[in-house]
Scaffold this motif. Sequence first.
Motif, PDB file in Angstrom:
ATOM      1  N   VAL A  40     -29.760 -19.368  -7.822  1.00  0.00           N
ATOM      2  CA  VAL A  40     -28.955 -18.268  -8.373  1.00  0.00           C
ATOM      3  C   VAL A  40     -29.148 -17.000  -7.553  1.00  0.00           C
ATOM      4  CG1 VAL A  40     -28.651 -16.750 -10.362  1.00  0.00           C
ATOM      5  CG2 VAL A  40     -28.934 -19.211 -10.709  1.00  0.00           C
ATOM      6  N   VAL A  41     -30.391 -16.676  -7.226  1.00  0.00           N
ATOM      7  CA  VAL A  41     -30.674 -15.473  -6.438  1.00  0.00           C
ATOM      8  C   VAL A  41     -30.057 -15.585  -5.048  1.00  0.00           C
ATOM      9  CG1 VAL A  41     -32.511 -14.129  -5.335  1.00  0.00           C
ATOM     10  CG2 VAL A  41     -32.761 -14.879  -7.706  1.00  0.00           C
ATOM     11  N   SER A  42     -30.119 -16.770  -4.443  1.00  0.00           N
ATOM     12  CA  SER A  42     -29.521 -16.964  -3.112  1.00  0.00           C
ATOM     13  C   SER A  42     -28.010 -16.757  -3.153  1.00  0.00           C
ATOM     14  CB  SER A  42     -29.850 -18.365  -2.603  1.00  0.00           C
ATOM     15  OG  SER A  42     -31.245 -18.534  -2.442  1.00  0.00           O
ATOM     16  N   ALA A  43     -27.363 -17.243  -4.197  1.00  0.00           N
ATOM     17  CA  ALA A  43     -25.905 -17.064  -4.328  1.00  0.00           C
ATOM     18  C   ALA A  43     -25.557 -15.585  -4.472  1.00  0.00           C
ATOM     19  CB  ALA A  43     -25.392 -17.859  -5.528  1.00  0.00           C
ATOM     20  N   ILE A  44     -26.324 -14.876  -5.284  1.00  0.00           N
ATOM     21  CA  ILE A  44     -26.093 -13.438  -5.449  1.00  0.00           C
ATOM     22  C   ILE A  44     -26.367 -12.710  -4.139  1.00  0.00           C
ATOM     23  CG2 ILE A  44     -26.886 -11.360  -6.645  1.00  0.00           C
ATOM     24  CD1 ILE A  44     -27.511 -13.134  -9.062  1.00  0.00           C
ATOM     25  N   GLY A  45     -27.404 -13.154  -3.422  1.00  0.00           N
ATOM     26  CA  GLY A  45     -27.739 -12.542  -2.146  1.00  0.00           C
ATOM     27  C   GLY A  45     -26.630 -12.683  -1.121  1.00  0.00           C
ATOM     28  N   LEU A  46     -25.980 -13.841  -1.082  1.00  0.00           N
ATOM     29  CA  LEU A  46     -24.865 -14.044  -0.146  1.00  0.00           C
ATOM     30  C   LEU A  46     -23.727 -13.077  -0.453  1.00  0.00           C
ATOM     31  CD1 LEU A  46     -23.393 -15.558   2.096  1.00  0.00           C
ATOM     32  CD2 LEU A  46     -22.720 -17.282   0.400  1.00  0.00           C
ATOM     33  N   ALA A  47     -23.354 -12.954  -1.729  1.00  0.00           N
ATOM     34  CA  ALA A  47     -22.274 -12.032  -2.111  1.00  0.00           C
ATOM     35  C   ALA A  47     -22.634 -10.595  -1.767  1.00  0.00           C
ATOM     36  CB  ALA A  47     -21.991 -12.174  -3.610  1.00  0.00           C
ATOM     37  N   ALA A  48     -23.902 -10.213  -2.006  1.00  0.00           N
ATOM     38  CA  ALA A  48     -24.345  -8.846  -1.712  1.00  0.00           C
ATOM     39  C   ALA A  48     -24.316  -8.565  -0.212  1.00  0.00           C
ATOM     40  CB  ALA A  48     -25.752  -8.628  -2.269  1.00  0.00           C
TER      41      ALA A  48
END
Length: 442
Positions: A40-48
Amino acid sequence: MITNALPDIPRSYTAICEWAACVVYIAVLFRRVPPRRSVVVSAIGLAALIAVQYFDGSMPIWFWIVGMLLAFGCMYLTILFGAGTGKREGLYITARAFVLAELVASLHWQIVAFIGTHDAQATSYGVQAIVMLIVIYALCFGLAWLVERGNFSQTAPTLPTASAATATVAITIVTFAMSNLSFISTNTPFSGSMGQEIFYIRTLVDFCGFAILYAQQEQARRIEASAEIASINAQLESQHQEYLQSKENIESLSRLAHDLKHQIAALRAEVDPEHAAAGFEQLEKSVQRYSAQQHTGNPVLDVILTTKERTCADRGISFTAVADGSLLSNMSSMDIASLFGNAIEATSKLADPEQRLIKLALFEQNSFTVVRIENYYDSRLKKDAEGNLRTTKRDDQHRHGFGVKSIRHIAQQYGGEVTIRTNDHWFVLTVLLPRQTGLMAM
């Protein structure tokens, strides 16, 4: 001025590259969070990261450095929360990930630019460009994962010193500055002026920076491993010397006890007053204490348990042992001395004598040799940053945890494992050693 300038790396490509570098290090690190949280954190990190890159692209050129700092911050948060690292560890890892991302992005675009001189579609968003992106990124980051996974432990956190973290950040800053110098000014001894030449310089500098950081981590890992092994070996040698000394003392005491018993018997035959008889009986009981020995079927274990039993008796600790020493027939004497010597060192300084209890059991269960040590405690157990138990000895703070580490080290040598649990003020340490692949193989 740059001649034959090449197209800039697309912002989305840079964001994906930075994100992939974070994922590589999250994959090789010891994660202190569930896998679901990492995803989940990796997915949010990509968008950010994508949002930061496009926001940076919409700002004036002077905002470029600020934009890179924002991207670095996003990478830091992705690693910090995606792997559950500490703040210093997160900074240390992010700096490495940033250099890796710069290297792969530069190498990928250098190849794209070279092909683009013959085929303009290579620098577009067409199918060919996307396939090249996937192939090059997969190869580069896959190779980085293979290289770095042996440089970091997946069973313990990476704990860089403050100086190591500072040096890593400094190397990252210098690498980034030197690799991008030509984009700021072509009028320096270290700048290029041709488009393709600039990417050669950038890729080479980034590669050197990555190699330096890799060597730095490898050296730190080797130093840490050497220090830990040296400490464990020193403790093993100390335990072995203790065993040899204890064996000599017990043999001397046994001879003394044997002689005293004969002397007492002779004196009793000559002197018969009641008060003298009572005194001799008391003397005989005290001698009997020193002549008593453990008989487990293993002479080394006999010496250790006998010594520990007497030590516990002197400290007012109730020590009970039920052990089948024949199960240790293929274990070296030094390993036996270290395993049981360290395990029984958990003597408690409890105010209530009835709570001073230590229990030991050595038995076979389901083709495993099981060693179980239990002792009562009344204080809160302390752990270090790696989750290892800290010592309660005030004069031994610099060697905290080496007792359990030594036990784990020995268990791993025989293909076994160590588990520790606590329940209602009982501390239970269990060592499982497989009979077929462990002790029998030794």
